[in-house]
Design a protein around this motif. Structure first.
Motif, mmCIF file in Angstrom:
data_model
loop_
_atom_site.group_PDB
_atom_site.id
_atom_site.type_symbol
_atom_site.label_atom_id
_atom_site.label_comp_id
_atom_site.label_asym_id
_atom_site.label_seq_id
_atom_site.Cartn_x
_atom_site.Cartn_y
_atom_site.Cartn_z
ATOM 1 N N LEU A 14 14.988 6.478 -10.941
ATOM 2 C CA LEU A 14 14.863 7.931 -11.025
ATOM 3 C C LEU A 14 14.004 8.398 -12.195
ATOM 4 O O LEU A 14 13.731 9.587 -12.315
ATOM 5 N N GLU A 15 13.588 7.481 -13.036
ATOM 6 C CA GLU A 15 12.879 7.862 -14.256
ATOM 7 C C GLU A 15 11.398 8.133 -14.036
ATOM 8 O O GLU A 15 10.739 8.717 -14.885
ATOM 9 N N GLN A 16 10.854 7.699 -12.924
ATOM 10 C CA GLN A 16 9.476 8.017 -12.572
ATOM 11 C C GLN A 16 9.291 7.890 -11.066
ATOM 12 O O GLN A 16 9.995 7.121 -10.412
ATOM 13 N N ALA A 17 8.361 8.677 -10.528
ATOM 14 C CA ALA A 17 8.111 8.626 -9.085
ATOM 15 C C ALA A 17 7.524 7.277 -8.685
ATOM 16 O O ALA A 17 7.891 6.703 -7.655
ATOM 17 N N ASN A 18 6.626 6.777 -9.499
ATOM 18 C CA ASN A 18 5.991 5.484 -9.216
ATOM 19 C C ASN A 18 6.837 4.370 -9.826
ATOM 20 O O ASN A 18 6.419 3.677 -10.757
ATOM 21 N N GLN A 23 5.958 0.357 -6.671
ATOM 22 C CA GLN A 23 4.907 -0.564 -7.113
ATOM 23 C C GLN A 23 4.949 -1.866 -6.321
ATOM 24 O O GLN A 23 3.900 -2.417 -5.944
ATOM 25 N N GLN A 24 6.150 -2.348 -6.051
ATOM 26 C CA GLN A 24 6.300 -3.582 -5.269
ATOM 27 C C GLN A 24 5.773 -3.389 -3.848
ATOM 28 O O GLN A 24 5.036 -4.238 -3.323
ATOM 29 N N ASN A 49 4.301 -0.174 8.556
ATOM 30 C CA ASN A 49 3.987 -0.571 7.182
ATOM 31 C C ASN A 49 4.031 0.599 6.205
ATOM 32 O O ASN A 49 3.602 0.476 5.065
ATOM 33 N N ALA A 50 4.536 1.745 6.653
ATOM 34 C CA ALA A 50 4.622 2.922 5.782
ATOM 35 C C ALA A 50 5.999 3.007 5.136
ATOM 36 O O ALA A 50 6.983 2.496 5.662
ATOM 37 N N PHE A 51 6.061 3.663 3.969
ATOM 38 C CA PHE A 51 7.354 3.915 3.337
ATOM 39 C C PHE A 51 7.327 5.293 2.695
ATOM 40 O O PHE A 51 6.306 5.731 2.162
ATOM 41 N N GLY A 89 0.280 11.061 -12.075
ATOM 42 C CA GLY A 89 1.550 10.440 -11.710
ATOM 43 C C GLY A 89 1.737 10.123 -10.238
ATOM 44 O O GLY A 89 2.666 9.407 -9.876
ATOM 45 N N TYR A 90 0.842 10.645 -9.377
ATOM 46 C CA TYR A 90 0.987 10.393 -7.942
ATOM 47 C C TYR A 90 -0.224 9.675 -7.357
ATOM 48 O O TYR A 90 -0.463 9.725 -6.142
ATOM 49 N N ASN A 91 -0.972 8.984 -8.183
ATOM 50 C CA ASN A 91 -2.158 8.286 -7.687
ATOM 51 C C ASN A 91 -1.812 7.153 -6.728
ATOM 52 O O ASN A 91 -2.699 6.632 -6.040
ATOM 53 N N PHE A 92 -0.549 6.784 -6.658
ATOM 54 C CA PHE A 92 -0.130 5.745 -5.725
ATOM 55 C C PHE A 92 -0.038 6.263 -4.290
ATOM 56 O O PHE A 92 0.015 5.478 -3.343
#
Length: 204
Positions: A14-18, A23-24, A49-51, A89-92
């Motif tokens: 919960l401490e960051q969106a990414n 990341q995994q 393959n989406a999440f 913060g949302y570049n992922f």
């Protein structure tokens, strides 16, 4: 708190969106689909393959940049998302699934796109026109919008499997998670609950 061995792991998520799980998944080549509204069917964002990632902006401080673009009359959640996007913060994110049920959130999505706040060359988004009441027209409109704004772009642009089999598998996994959460809910109903309110909301 110390009795729940893995509660700190969920706290960290919960401490960051990414977070580590995001990341995994990205390292495994999966497609990150952000969303904010419960009018968006989360289960369909987890096909193939989406999440899905329910967007948040923890530890937000100043909202000066977002207030400049969006004014102080727009809700703090919308502005916090905008501010976090400015920070990278949302570049992922690969795709943003939104709904016009909240025009403030629509402005967030459009600003993400127009200002190129997501540093991802294949970033895309869809905004559904969600019906606000149950009607024969709404029952036709809602699936049409989901197909045209979410499922078709995910399939066409990202190669996501949105077949009937993939959707059924996603629903099955979603229902399994709901059953697990129901068991957690039951733990709160005991005369002497074995899980505190804080722990319950962390797991939620």
């Amino acid at each position: 708190m110390k009795d729940l061995k893995h509660i700190r792991f969920f706290e960290e998520m919960l401490e960051q969106a990414n977070n580590k799980l995001v990341q995994q998944a990205k390292a495994e080549g999966k497609v990150a689909v952000g969303y904010t509204c419960y009018y968006v069917p989360e289960v369909l964002l987890n096909c193939g393959n989406a999440f899905s990632v329910r967007l948040s902006a923890p530890n937000t401080g100043s909202l000066d940049i977002s207030q400049y673009y969006m004014t102080s009359f727009i809700c703090g959640y919308s502005r916090a998302l905008f501010e976090r996007a400015f920070e990278g913060g949302y570049n992922f994110l690969d795709f943003y699934a939104s709904s016009d049920t909240c025009q403030q959130m629509v402005r967030v999505v459009e600003n993400f796109h127009e200002l190129k706040l997501i540093d991802n060359p294949r970033f895309g988004y869809g905004i559904i026109d969600a019906p606000l009441k149950v009607s024969p027209h709404g029952l036709k409109l809602y699936p049409q919008q989901i197909n045209s704004q979410f499922l078709e772009p995910l399939s066409r642009d990202y190669g996501i499997d949105v077949s009937d089999a993939a959707i059924r598998k996603a629903v099955e996994e979603h229902n399994e998670m709901c059953e697990i959460f129901e068991e957690l809910c039951e733990l709160r109903k005991a005369d002497n609950p074995v899980i505190t309110p804080r722990e319950f909301h962390i797991l939620s």
